[in-house]
Design an enzyme around this catalytic site. Structure first.
Site, short mmCIF file in Angstrom:
data_model
loop_
_atom_site.label_atom_id
_atom_site.label_comp_id
_atom_site.label_asym_id
_atom_site.label_seq_id
_atom_site.Cartn_x
_atom_site.Cartn_y
_atom_site.Cartn_z
CE LYS A 8 -3.64 -8.69 -18.15
NZ LYS A 8 -2.62 -8.09 -18.97
CG ASP A 164 -2.98 -12.62 -19.14
OD1 ASP A 164 -1.88 -12.72 -18.58
OD2 ASP A 164 -3.26 -11.73 -19.97
O1 C5P Z 1 -1.37 -17.69 -23.58
P1 C5P Z 1 -1.96 -16.73 -24.55
O2 C5P Z 1 -2.96 -17.38 -25.47
O3 C5P Z 1 -2.48 -15.49 -23.92
O4 C5P Z 1 -0.77 -16.26 -25.47
C1 C5P Z 1 -0.95 -15.62 -26.71
C2 C5P Z 1 0.39 -15.51 -27.41
O5 C5P Z 1 1.22 -14.57 -26.72
C3 C5P Z 1 1.21 -16.79 -27.43
O6 C5P Z 1 0.86 -17.60 -28.51
C4 C5P Z 1 2.62 -16.26 -27.54
O7 C5P Z 1 2.89 -15.87 -28.86
C5 C5P Z 1 2.58 -15.00 -26.72
N1 C5P Z 1 3.02 -15.20 -25.33
C6 C5P Z 1 4.35 -15.42 -25.08
N2 C5P Z 1 4.77 -15.61 -23.81
C7 C5P Z 1 3.91 -15.59 -22.77
C8 C5P Z 1 2.54 -15.37 -23.00
C9 C5P Z 1 2.13 -15.18 -24.30
O8 C5P Z 1 5.18 -15.43 -26.01
N3 C5P Z 1 4.36 -15.77 -21.53
#
Ligand code: C5P
Length: 325
Positions: A8, A164
Site C-alpha cells: 500500500k 494497518d
Molecule cells: O499498530 P502497529 O503495530 O502498526 O503500530 C506500531 C507502532 O506505531 C505503535 O506501537 C505506535 O507506536 C505507532 N502508531 C501510532 N499511532 C497509530 C499507529 C501506530 O502511534 N495510529
C-alpha cells in the site's frame, strides 16, 4: 492456495495528538499498488517439502502453521504476523466452536498448514508488507479451514494484529481513521493510475518516527481539522493531486534520517514534481497519469538517487481480478 498480498501507499496521512492508549488518531487515504508478496498455503500432509531450501519455523514452535520464506532475514516464528494471524484466527475459530481434531460434531478441522511467503515488498518501508501478509493469511485460512467467519470478525482479529491490517481486508482504496483500523471504501484515483515507487534500501522503525513526531510537537489537533473532498481529489490529474497530499510523518522521518529528506529534495528538483513519503517511510512516491510517464520517471529516479525505483499500477488489475466476486 496462493494469495497475492499487495503493498500500500498512504496517499495522504494526517496525524493527531498521542492518545492515552499509545496510538495516534489518523486520517489517511490509502491505496494498494502493484507490488506483491505471495502467500502459498498447503495442507500439511501434502506440504512437505514445499521449498526444501527455505528457512523454516523451528520444529519446537511448529503448531497450526509452519512458515517458510525466500527471505532468510525474515523471522518465521511467532514474531511473524502471518504466524500470529494464523494463531489468532485459530483461537477465534475455537471460540466459534471449531475444533482442531474435527471431533465434537464439527466437519471443519483446523488442519495444520504449511505456508510459504515469497517476499518482494521491502520491510520498514511504509508499504504495509507484513500487514498485507497477515491479511492474506486471514483471508486464505478462513477459506482453507472453511470457517466462514464474517468480515466483521476478521477485521476485529486484524485490528488486534496491527493498525494497518484491517485496510488490507477492505477496499483497495480506502479512507482509514481511528488508529487506522476504521476503514471506509473510497474512489480510486481516476486519472493517475500509476506511481513511481522509490525504495531507498534502508528501514525506518514506525514507533521511532511517531515518537519523534511527538518530540517535535508536530501532532496538533489542527492536523485532523476538516476533511478533504475525496471524490473531487480522486478525479484530479497526478501533479494537481500530488500538490494537495500531505504526510505528517515526513518531518519526523527526515529529522531522524536526513539522507531521506535529501533524497526527496533531489527527486523533487530532478523529476520536477512533488514527491511524498508513504506511511512512516522509508519509501517515497510520485503519482503519474500514464504507464509511460511512470516508466520514464522511474528510470530518472534511479539515475538521480542511485536507489531502486519501480513503476507500479495504483490498485493493480492483478489484484482486481483476484478479488473479484
Ligand atoms: O499498530 P502497529 O503495530 O502498526 O503500530 C506500531 C507502532 O506505531 C505503535 O506501537 C505506535 O507506536 C505507532 N502508531 C501510532 N499511532 C497509530 C499507529 C501506530 O502511534 N495510529
Amino acid at each position: 492456495m496462493r494469495i497475492p498480498a499487495p503493498a500500500k501507499i498512504n496517499l495522504h496521512l494526517r496525524v493527531g495528538p498521542l492518545r492515552d492508549d499509545g496510538f495516534h488518531p489518523l486520517l489517511s487515504w490509502i491505496v494498494t499498488v502493484g507490488l506483491f508478496d505471495t502467500l502459498t498455503l498447503v495442507r500439511q500432509p501434502d506440504a512437505d517439502p514445499l521449498h526444501a531450501e527455505a528457512i523454516s519455523t523451528p520444529a519446537s514452535t511448529r503448531r497450526i502453521l509452519t512458515l517458510s520464506s525466500n527471505d532468510p532475514s525474515l523471522p518465521v516464528d511467532g514474531q511473524n504476523l502471518v504466524v500470529r494471524a494464523a494463531t489468532a484466527l485459530a483461537d477465534a475459530a475455537r471460540e466459534a466452536g471449531f475444533s482442531p481434531s474435527g471431533k465434537g460434531g464439527t466437519e471443519n478441522p483446523l488442519s495444520p498448514v504449511s505456508a510459504f511467503l515469497n517476499k518482494r515488498i521491502p520491510a520498514g518501508a511504509g508499504l504495509g508488507g507484513g500487514s498485507s501478509d497477515a491479511a492474506a493469511a486471514l483471508i486464505g485460512l478462513n477459506r482453507l479451514w472453511k470457517l466462514n467467519l464474517p468480515m466483521s470478525r476478521l477485521s476485529e482479529i486484524a485490528a488486534g494484529l496491527g493498525s494497518d491490517v484491517p485496510f488490507f481486508l477492505g477496499s483497495s482504496s480506502s479512507i482509514c481513521t481511528g488508529r487506522g483500523e476504521v476503514v471506509q471504501p473510497a474512489l480510486c484515483p481516476d486519472i493517475c493510475r500509476w506511481a513511481v515507487l522509490v525504495l531507498p534500501g534502508f528501514e525506518l522503525a514506525t514507533p521511532a518516527v511517531y515518537r519523534r513526531l511527538d518530540e517535535l510537537q508536530l501532532a496538533g489537533p489542527e492536523n485532523l481539522a476538516g476533511e478533504p473532498d475525496w471524490n473531487a481529489w480522486a478525479r484530479l490529474p497526478a501533479v494537481d493531486l500530488m500538490s494537495r497530499l500531505v504526510n505528517d510523518l515526513e518531518a519526523p522521518a527526515f529529522d531522524l534520517c536526513p539522507a531521506l529528506g535529501e533524497l526527496r529534495r533531489s527527486l523533487e528538483i530532478n523529476l520536477r514534481r512533488p514527491v511524498r513519503m508513504s506511511g512512516s517511510g522509508s519509501s517515497l512516491f510520485t503519482l503519474c497519469d500514464s504507464a509511460g510517464e511512470a516508466a520514464t520517471l522511474a528510470e530518472q529516479a534511479l539515475r538521480v538517487g542511485q536507489v531502486r525505483a519501480l513503476a507500479v499500477e495504483v490498485v493493480s488489475r492483478v489484484e482486481q481480478a483476484f478479488f473479484a466476486p
